[in-house]
Motif scaffolding. Structure first.
Motif, short mmCIF file in Angstrom:
data_model
loop_
_atom_site.label_atom_id
_atom_site.label_comp_id
_atom_site.label_asym_id
_atom_site.label_seq_id
_atom_site.Cartn_x
_atom_site.Cartn_y
_atom_site.Cartn_z
N VAL A 164 0.84 -1.19 0.00
CA VAL A 164 0.00 0.00 0.00
C VAL A 164 0.88 1.26 0.00
CG1 VAL A 164 -0.21 0.20 2.51
CG2 VAL A 164 -2.09 0.94 1.07
N THR A 165 0.35 2.34 -0.56
CA THR A 165 1.09 3.61 -0.60
C THR A 165 0.29 4.68 0.13
OG1 THR A 165 0.04 4.42 -2.63
CG2 THR A 165 2.01 3.00 -2.88
N LEU A 166 0.93 5.81 0.41
CA LEU A 166 0.23 6.93 1.03
C LEU A 166 -0.92 7.41 0.16
CD1 LEU A 166 3.21 8.97 2.50
CD2 LEU A 166 1.52 7.64 3.76
N THR A 167 -0.72 7.39 -1.14
CA THR A 167 -1.78 7.81 -2.07
C THR A 167 -2.98 6.88 -1.95
OG1 THR A 167 -0.12 8.70 -3.57
CG2 THR A 167 -2.31 8.29 -4.49
N ALA B 130 -5.28 7.89 1.01
CA ALA B 130 -5.99 9.18 1.02
C ALA B 130 -7.49 8.91 1.02
CB ALA B 130 -5.59 10.01 -0.19
N GLY B 131 -8.21 9.45 1.99
CA GLY B 131 -9.65 9.25 2.11
C GLY B 131 -10.04 7.96 2.81
N TYR B 132 -9.08 7.25 3.40
CA TYR B 132 -9.34 5.96 4.05
C TYR B 132 -10.45 6.04 5.09
CZ TYR B 132 -8.85 2.22 7.44
OH TYR B 132 -9.12 1.19 8.31
N ILE B 133 -10.42 7.03 5.95
CA ILE B 133 -11.38 7.09 7.06
C ILE B 133 -12.80 7.11 6.54
CG2 ILE B 133 -12.21 8.48 9.00
CD1 ILE B 133 -9.24 9.33 9.40
N ASP B 134 -13.06 7.95 5.56
CA ASP B 134 -14.41 8.07 5.03
C ASP B 134 -14.79 6.89 4.14
OD1 ASP B 134 -16.62 9.64 5.36
OD2 ASP B 134 -16.21 10.93 3.66
N ARG B 135 -13.83 6.31 3.46
CA ARG B 135 -14.10 5.27 2.46
C ARG B 135 -14.08 3.85 3.04
NH1 ARG B 135 -9.80 6.26 -0.53
NH2 ARG B 135 -8.65 4.63 0.56
N ASP B 136 -13.09 3.52 3.86
CA ASP B 136 -12.86 2.11 4.22
C ASP B 136 -12.84 1.79 5.72
OD1 ASP B 136 -12.48 1.43 1.47
OD2 ASP B 136 -10.43 2.16 1.58
N ASP C 298 2.34 10.82 8.75
CA ASP C 298 2.16 11.88 7.76
C ASP C 298 0.79 12.53 7.79
OD1 ASP C 298 4.72 11.41 6.92
OD2 ASP C 298 4.18 10.55 4.98
N ASN C 299 -0.23 11.75 8.10
CA ASN C 299 -1.58 12.31 8.14
C ASN C 299 -2.51 11.38 8.92
OD1 ASN C 299 -2.87 10.36 6.21
ND2 ASN C 299 -1.45 11.31 4.75
N LEU C 300 -3.72 11.84 9.14
CA LEU C 300 -4.67 11.09 9.97
C LEU C 300 -5.14 9.81 9.28
CD1 LEU C 300 -6.24 10.97 12.61
CD2 LEU C 300 -8.01 12.38 11.55
N ASP C 301 -5.32 9.84 7.96
CA ASP C 301 -5.74 8.62 7.26
C ASP C 301 -4.74 7.49 7.47
OD1 ASP C 301 -8.29 9.14 5.99
OD2 ASP C 301 -7.27 10.47 4.60
N VAL C 302 -3.45 7.77 7.28
CA VAL C 302 -2.43 6.72 7.45
C VAL C 302 -2.32 6.31 8.92
CG1 VAL C 302 -0.35 8.16 7.67
CG2 VAL C 302 -0.17 5.90 6.68
N PHE C 303 -2.48 7.25 9.84
CA PHE C 303 -2.44 6.92 11.26
C PHE C 303 -3.57 5.95 11.62
CE2 PHE C 303 -4.14 7.78 15.52
CZ PHE C 303 -3.08 7.35 16.29
N VAL C 304 -4.79 6.28 11.24
CA VAL C 304 -5.93 5.44 11.59
C VAL C 304 -5.83 4.07 10.91
CG1 VAL C 304 -8.45 5.22 11.47
CG2 VAL C 304 -7.42 7.40 12.14
N TRP C 305 -5.45 4.04 9.63
CA TRP C 305 -5.27 2.77 8.92
C TRP C 305 -4.26 1.91 9.68
CZ3 TRP C 305 -1.15 0.19 6.83
CH2 TRP C 305 -1.42 -0.84 5.93
N THR C 306 -3.17 2.52 10.11
CA THR C 306 -2.13 1.80 10.85
C THR C 306 -2.64 1.30 12.19
OG1 THR C 306 -0.40 3.12 9.78
CG2 THR C 306 0.19 2.01 11.83
N MET C 307 -3.32 2.16 12.94
CA MET C 307 -3.79 1.78 14.28
C MET C 307 -4.81 0.65 14.22
SD MET C 307 -1.97 3.35 16.41
CE MET C 307 -2.83 2.90 17.91
N VAL C 308 -5.69 0.68 13.22
CA VAL C 308 -6.67 -0.40 13.08
C VAL C 308 -5.95 -1.73 12.90
CG1 VAL C 308 -8.44 -1.36 11.55
CG2 VAL C 308 -8.55 1.04 12.25
N ARG C 309 -4.96 -1.76 12.03
CA ARG C 309 -4.23 -3.00 11.78
C ARG C 309 -3.33 -3.39 12.96
NH1 ARG C 309 -6.51 -1.16 7.83
NH2 ARG C 309 -6.97 -2.38 5.97
N TYR C 310 -2.72 -2.40 13.58
CA TYR C 310 -1.90 -2.67 14.76
C TYR C 310 -2.74 -3.35 15.85
CZ TYR C 310 0.80 -1.69 18.99
OH TYR C 310 1.47 -1.81 20.18
N ARG C 311 -3.91 -2.77 16.13
CA ARG C 311 -4.78 -3.35 17.17
C ARG C 311 -5.33 -4.71 16.76
NH1 ARG C 311 -3.65 -0.60 21.88
NH2 ARG C 311 -3.73 1.60 21.45
#
Length: 192
Positions: free
Chosen positions: A3-6, A9-15, A139-152
């Motif tokens: 996966v890339t940062l691009t 983008a929009g992860y929270i609202d989309r996925d 880098d941004n909130l989308d990547v942070f939340v994506w990471t935290m979901v998978r980390y947990r």
């Protein structure tokens, strides 16, 4: 293919909703019982992409339906540092910041807060020093939340570390890769 940062983008609202339903379907929801600082004034300080991500996250937190996949409670979400007499120092440990410069979105379980900065990055505010650490950012909130979901999900044994480790490394986030303080260092399931 990693996966890339691009891609995020929009992860929270989309996925985000689908990921939370997949890995945390029976977890208790986040409940904010007390009034918390409104997010709207802070949204005006962010880029359009940063504001969209934080607004989407905020809607889900305040809905009462989002699973508790990280430490989010009314005592930390939207924490009012100034009203509580709590100092915020920038990473130089000299420059004083205010609530206009950060918005608290969660905690790490040991007294440190995750905060969104006006440049859209997510940083860790370390309670012992009252400072934002430079080497543990996202880098941004989308990547942070994506990471935290998978980390947990890995920590709870619902996702295999091998399924995310390459993505974590490819994203190159200091908050994951920092040798001592990064999440990858502690990415192991918790024995039940």
């Amino acid at each position: 293919m990693t996966v890339t940062l691009t891609d995020l983008a929009g992860y929270i609202d989309r996925d985000l909703d689908a990921d939370l339903a997949r890995w945390f379907p029976d977890d208790e929801p986040i409940t904010l019982e007390e009034e918390v600082r409104p997010v709207e004034p802070f949204l005006d300080r962010l880029s359009p992409a940063g504001a969209a991500a934080l607004a989407a996250f905020d809607r889900r937190v305040r809905s009462g339906a989002m699973p508790q996949f990280m430490d989010i409670a009314d005592w930390v979400y939207g924490f009012d540092f100034e009203a509580n007499g709590v100092e915020i120092l920038d990473s130089d440990y000299e420059t004083e910041l205010t609530d206009d410069d950060v918005y608290s979105i969660g905690a790490d379980g040991s007294g440190n807060y995750y905060v969104v900065l006006t440049d859209g990055q997510v940083a860790v505010w370390f309670h012992e020093d009252g400072a934002l650490e430079e080497d543990t950012r996202f880098d941004n909130l989308d990547v942070f939340v994506w990471t935290m979901v998978r980390y947990r999900a890995v920590r709870s044994g619902r996702l295999d570390r091998a399924e995310v480790e390459d993505d974590f490394r490819a994203l190159g986030q200091d908050g994951v890769l920092h040798e001592e303080l990064g999440l990858l260092n502690s990415l192991r399931p918790i024995k039940r």
